[in-house]
Write a protein that holds these residues in place. Structure first.
Motif, PDB file in Angstrom:
ATOM      1  N   GLY A  81      70.635  82.771   8.514  1.00  0.00           N
ATOM      2  CA  GLY A  81      70.490  84.031   7.781  1.00  0.00           C
ATOM      3  C   GLY A  81      69.060  84.524   7.676  1.00  0.00           C
ATOM      4  O   GLY A  81      68.800  85.727   7.715  1.00  0.00           O
ATOM      5  N   HIS A  82      68.114  83.590   7.533  1.00  0.00           N
ATOM      6  CA  HIS A  82      66.723  84.004   7.390  1.00  0.00           C
ATOM      7  C   HIS A  82      66.212  84.666   8.664  1.00  0.00           C
ATOM      8  O   HIS A  82      65.410  85.613   8.610  1.00  0.00           O
ATOM      9  N   LEU A  83      66.689  84.202   9.826  1.00  0.00           N
ATOM     10  CA  LEU A  83      66.267  84.813  11.085  1.00  0.00           C
ATOM     11  C   LEU A  83      66.817  86.227  11.218  1.00  0.00           C
ATOM     12  O   LEU A  83      66.144  87.132  11.712  1.00  0.00           O
ATOM     13  N   ILE A  84      68.047  86.418  10.769  1.00  0.00           N
ATOM     14  CA  ILE A  84      68.634  87.760  10.791  1.00  0.00           C
ATOM     15  C   ILE A  84      67.910  88.658   9.795  1.00  0.00           C
ATOM     16  O   ILE A  84      67.466  89.763  10.137  1.00  0.00           O
ATOM     17  N   ALA A  85      67.782  88.179   8.564  1.00  0.00           N
ATOM     18  CA  ALA A  85      67.184  88.991   7.498  1.00  0.00           C
ATOM     19  C   ALA A  85      65.785  89.457   7.850  1.00  0.00           C
ATOM     20  O   ALA A  85      65.459  90.656   7.755  1.00  0.00           O
ATOM     21  N   PHE A  86      64.940  88.535   8.261  1.00  0.00           N
ATOM     22  CA  PHE A  86      63.541  88.881   8.479  1.00  0.00           C
ATOM     23  C   PHE A  86      63.338  89.705   9.746  1.00  0.00           C
ATOM     24  O   PHE A  86      62.490  90.600   9.791  1.00  0.00           O
ATOM     25  N   ASN A  87      64.145  89.434  10.780  1.00  0.00           N
ATOM     26  CA  ASN A  87      63.984  90.236  11.994  1.00  0.00           C
ATOM     27  C   ASN A  87      64.537  91.647  11.823  1.00  0.00           C
ATOM     28  O   ASN A  87      63.971  92.606  12.352  1.00  0.00           O
ATOM     29  N   LEU A 142      78.119  85.986  10.282  1.00  0.00           N
ATOM     30  CA  LEU A 142      77.269  86.574  11.315  1.00  0.00           C
ATOM     31  C   LEU A 142      76.358  85.497  11.887  1.00  0.00           C
ATOM     32  O   LEU A 142      75.600  84.858  11.159  1.00  0.00           O
ATOM     33  N   TRP A 143      76.437  85.304  13.198  1.00  0.00           N
ATOM     34  CA  TRP A 143      75.713  84.287  13.954  1.00  0.00           C
ATOM     35  C   TRP A 143      76.172  82.884  13.513  1.00  0.00           C
ATOM     36  O   TRP A 143      77.325  82.538  13.710  1.00  0.00           O
ATOM     37  N   GLU A 144      75.284  82.102  12.873  1.00  0.00           N
ATOM     38  CA  GLU A 144      75.646  80.730  12.510  1.00  0.00           C
ATOM     39  C   GLU A 144      75.237  80.446  11.069  1.00  0.00           C
ATOM     40  O   GLU A 144      74.362  81.116  10.511  1.00  0.00           O
ATOM     41  N   PRO A 184      76.424  84.963  25.067  1.00  0.00           N
ATOM     42  CA  PRO A 184      76.697  84.194  23.829  1.00  0.00           C
ATOM     43  C   PRO A 184      75.407  83.789  23.113  1.00  0.00           C
ATOM     44  O   PRO A 184      75.443  83.424  21.932  1.00  0.00           O
ATOM     45  N   ASN A 185      74.270  83.864  23.813  1.00  0.00           N
ATOM     46  CA  ASN A 185      72.981  83.528  23.200  1.00  0.00           C
ATOM     47  C   ASN A 185      72.226  84.769  22.739  1.00  0.00           C
ATOM     48  O   ASN A 185      71.014  84.722  22.556  1.00  0.00           O
ATOM     49  N   VAL A 186      72.938  85.879  22.552  1.00  0.00           N
ATOM     50  CA  VAL A 186      72.271  87.138  22.202  1.00  0.00           C
ATOM     51  C   VAL A 186      71.484  87.018  20.897  1.00  0.00           C
ATOM     52  O   VAL A 186      70.433  87.627  20.742  1.00  0.00           O
ATOM     53  N   GLY A 187      71.969  86.207  19.951  1.00  0.00           N
ATOM     54  CA  GLY A 187      71.266  86.053  18.679  1.00  0.00           C
ATOM     55  C   GLY A 187      69.874  85.482  18.869  1.00  0.00           C
ATOM     56  O   GLY A 187      68.895  86.001  18.330  1.00  0.00           O
ATOM     57  N   TYR A 188      69.782  84.424  19.646  1.00  0.00           N
ATOM     58  CA  TYR A 188      68.482  83.793  19.902  1.00  0.00           C
ATOM     59  C   TYR A 188      67.566  84.738  20.679  1.00  0.00           C
ATOM     60  O   TYR A 188      66.372  84.851  20.395  1.00  0.00           O
ATOM     61  N   TYR A 239      72.624  93.027  17.144  1.00  0.00           N
ATOM     62  CA  TYR A 239      71.773  91.960  17.666  1.00  0.00           C
ATOM     63  C   TYR A 239      72.334  90.554  17.463  1.00  0.00           C
ATOM     64  O   TYR A 239      72.019  89.640  18.231  1.00  0.00           O
ATOM     65  N   PHE A 240      73.153  90.369  16.427  1.00  0.00           N
ATOM     66  CA  PHE A 240      73.553  88.996  16.079  1.00  0.00           C
ATOM     67  C   PHE A 240      75.066  88.797  15.990  1.00  0.00           C
ATOM     68  O   PHE A 240      75.525  87.696  15.698  1.00  0.00           O
ATOM     69  N   GLY A 241      75.836  89.853  16.229  1.00  0.00           N
ATOM     70  CA  GLY A 241      77.284  89.742  16.109  1.00  0.00           C
ATOM     71  C   GLY A 241      77.942  89.090  17.305  1.00  0.00           C
ATOM     72  O   GLY A 241      77.407  89.093  18.414  1.00  0.00           O
ATOM     73  N   THR A 242      79.126  88.538  17.068  1.00  0.00           N
ATOM     74  CA  THR A 242      79.939  88.010  18.171  1.00  0.00           C
ATOM     75  C   THR A 242      80.579  89.186  18.900  1.00  0.00           C
ATOM     76  O   THR A 242      80.575  90.328  18.419  1.00  0.00           O
ATOM     77  N   GLU A 243      81.165  88.922  20.060  1.00  0.00           N
ATOM     78  CA  GLU A 243      81.843  89.978  20.814  1.00  0.00           C
ATOM     79  C   GLU A 243      82.959  90.594  19.966  1.00  0.00           C
ATOM     80  O   GLU A 243      83.127  91.823  19.944  1.00  0.00           O
TER      81      GLU A 243
END
Length: 580
Positions: free
Chosen positions: A240-246, A234-236, A327-331, A111-115
């Protein structure tokens, strides 16, 4: 809590396609043929065996279900991955190793990785060539995840981050190759890194001696001047909190899916034993109190199953719009997953507490033998206890459920307060109808009243405490219980109505009985929680007015729930398994 839902809009187990059933069958055969015969070895913490079996699962596609096809996976829907999670539960500790790898270990990269990160890591994670672990908890920060002390410092040449700190209770740590690690850049910006086991300074502490799930690896991860390339961020920075909690949201609903499988297994063990055990010259399954236990176990499993697959269907809708090549896959991913944060927490709390109830009753049905390791129910009892702690304690999730709803309302994302204000004038003159003729008509009314009760009590709490409401944890917990039970009631009711539409009332009789019994029983709990909240907030005439309105909303005709449960019990006892 705000709108009524059409039963045609939800996903239920009765909607499974032939492909879904094949995936479930493949998983069941893998567990029966590969895991159960070697269960005792797995429980002795045989790392090599667990890795070998994970790779065999990878060969069958059981690790790559949620990895997009372009990165070596199968890109299956959430219903499919939920079925895999449910069916793997019979594998006990192995199912935890599998779940940590495919879920919280792999999905951050999906969900949050680069290509480049996806191309590098996902193909080997999908096959089991590499095993993943998720590293959030620290010795001094459990529920307070953002209080982590692990530090990441950018090198002077900007080529890598230097990580220092330690992580606690890391599943798969004993044999994992890839670690999703959370650290604060420069001590303040909570961020996420992909750390490889072979990086210098990475070490693993000793295995924890656990109450249950003994065949899964649980160790500390120690990071001492670990140089992590900047491309492994990972991402920006600061996301990290957005990755962790989601990712935890996904983990919570998957935990509930595992609880469905474990609950079904426990019913099977308990019903089979009850038909074998004789006391006073009778099979104990013939005693009504044993039957009632089996009926309650079956009812709660039906409700939980309804909730879990309804939520899986919601995720399939929400994540369908995510462009994994963007490129906006994280959001996009964060927004899609966060949309169902409440449902994930609701599933987690209800699922873990339902399973604990079921395994406890299962031990009780076994009597003294339930305390003996030779009988599988003893293992289920021990293994289940961690679920109320995993993925955020149930207490934390109870605070999140109403808290998140109210925050969304305050931001104007939900018309919660508008609905509540419109309801206030309606409530004073409300005289609910008590003439119910059709099947599940009164139960539909009770669901509607449950939503009104929540809106009434919740609005009063917001008006009284405003921003200080978050300090009133007991009230938030009661509001959470009301939301959890309303979602549970609604999920069962919608599923049963859909079944009636598909197969008719006669074939859906057991589902009708279970839904009816559950809604009436839990409606009492909602009434009790509402009364306690009103009494905590108000006094005198204001309290009396509130209780008077509550009395109107809770007026109903009692049902013969004991009679319904005898019918449900008879079906469970005859089948010696969970029955629909």
């Amino acid at each position: 809590m705000i709108d009524d839902i059409d039963y045609r809009e939800i996903v239920t187990p009765e909607d499974f396609t032939e492909e879904h059933r094949m995936i479930a069958e493949t998983t069941e055969k893998f567990v029966a043929g590969e895991i159960i015969p070697r269960d005792e070895e797995i429980e002795k913490l045989n790392y090599g065996l667990t890795v070998e079996l994970l790779q065999k699962a990878g060969d069958l596609g059981l690790l790559g279900a949620e990895v997009p096809e372009s990165y070596g996976g199968f890109g299956l829907d959430k219903v499919s991955s939920t079925l895999i999670t449910e069916k793997l539960t019979k594998a006990s500790s192995f199912s935890l190793s599998h779940g940590a790898h495919v879920g919280i270990g792999t999905l951050p990269i999906v969900y949050f990785g680069t290509e480049e990160q996806k191309q590098k890591y996902l193909p080997t994670l999908a096959t089991g060539e590499k095993i993943a672990a998720y590293c959030l908890t620290e010795p001094s920060s459990g529920s307070d995840a953002l209080g982590a002390k692990t530090i990441a410092t950018l090198s002077e040449d900007g080529q890598y981050y230097v990580l220092n700190g330690s992580k606690q209770f890391i599943t798969n740590a004993g044999f994992a190759d890839i670690f999703i690690v959370y650290a604060k850049v420069n001590g303040k910006d909570f961020s996420t890194f992909i750390v490889e086991r072979t990086m210098s300074g990475v070490s693993i502490g000793p295995e924890e001696k656990k109450m249950g799930i003994k065949g899964s690896s649980t160790c500390p991860l120690i990071l001492e001047d670990v140089k992590v390339p900047v491309e492994n961020l990972l991402w920006e920075v600061g996301k990290g909190h957005l990755i962790a909690f989601n990712i935890l949201n996904i983990g919570r609903y998957k935990l509930a899916a595992g609880c469905v499988g474990a609950a079904k297994d426990s019913i099977e063990y308990a019903a089979s034993y009850a038909n074998e055990r004789t006391q006073f010259d009778r099979k104990i399954s013939s005693f009504p109190l044993i039957g009632k236990k089996l009926a309650d176990m079956n009812i709660r499993t039906y409700v939980l199953e309804s909730m879990v697959y309804r939520t899986a269907g919601l995720f399939d809708i929400g994540l369908a719009e995510v462009d994994y090549d963007s490129p906006n896959v994280g959001y996009q991913s964060a927004k899609a997953i966060a949309e169902y944060q409440l449902e994930c927490s609701i599933n987690k709390v209800f699922g873990s507490e339902t399973l604990d109830f079921i395994v406890d009753e299962g031990v009780q049905i076994h009597g003294g033998y339930g305390f003996i390791q030779e009988y599988r129910i003893e293992r289920n009892y021990r293994d289940s206890r961690i679920n109320r702690i995993f993925e955020g304690t149930n207490e934390i999730n109870r605070l999140l459920i109403p808290g998140t709803l109210i925050k969304r309302a305050m931001k104007g994302e939900l018309p919660l307060m508008q609905k509540a204000l419109a309801l206030q004038s309606e409530l004073l003159g409300l005289v609910p109808s008590q003439s119910f003729q059709g099947t599940l008509e009164q139960e539909s009314h009770l669901l509607s009243m449950s939503k009104k009760i929540f809106l009434m009590v919740g609005a009063q709490a917001v008006q009284k405490y405003q921003l200080k409401l978050e300090q009133e944890q007991e009230i938030l917990s009661h509001l959470a219980d009301m939301m959890i039970l309303t979602f549970a009631m609604e999920s069962a009711l919608l599923r049963t109505k859909k079944s009636i539409d598909q197969v008719g009332e006669t074939k859906a009789a057991n589902a009708i009985h279970m839904t009816t019994a559950f809604i009436h029983e839990q409606f009492d709990v909602i009434e009790c929680r509402a009364r306690e909240v009103l009494a905590a907030m108000e006094s005198g005439d204001t309290l009396r007015t509130g209780l008077s309105v509550l009395k109107k909303l809770t007026k109903r005709t009692p049902i013969n729930s004991l009679g319904l449960k005898r019918q449900i019990a008879a079906r469970v006892i005859e089948a010696e398994s969970y029955v629909l």
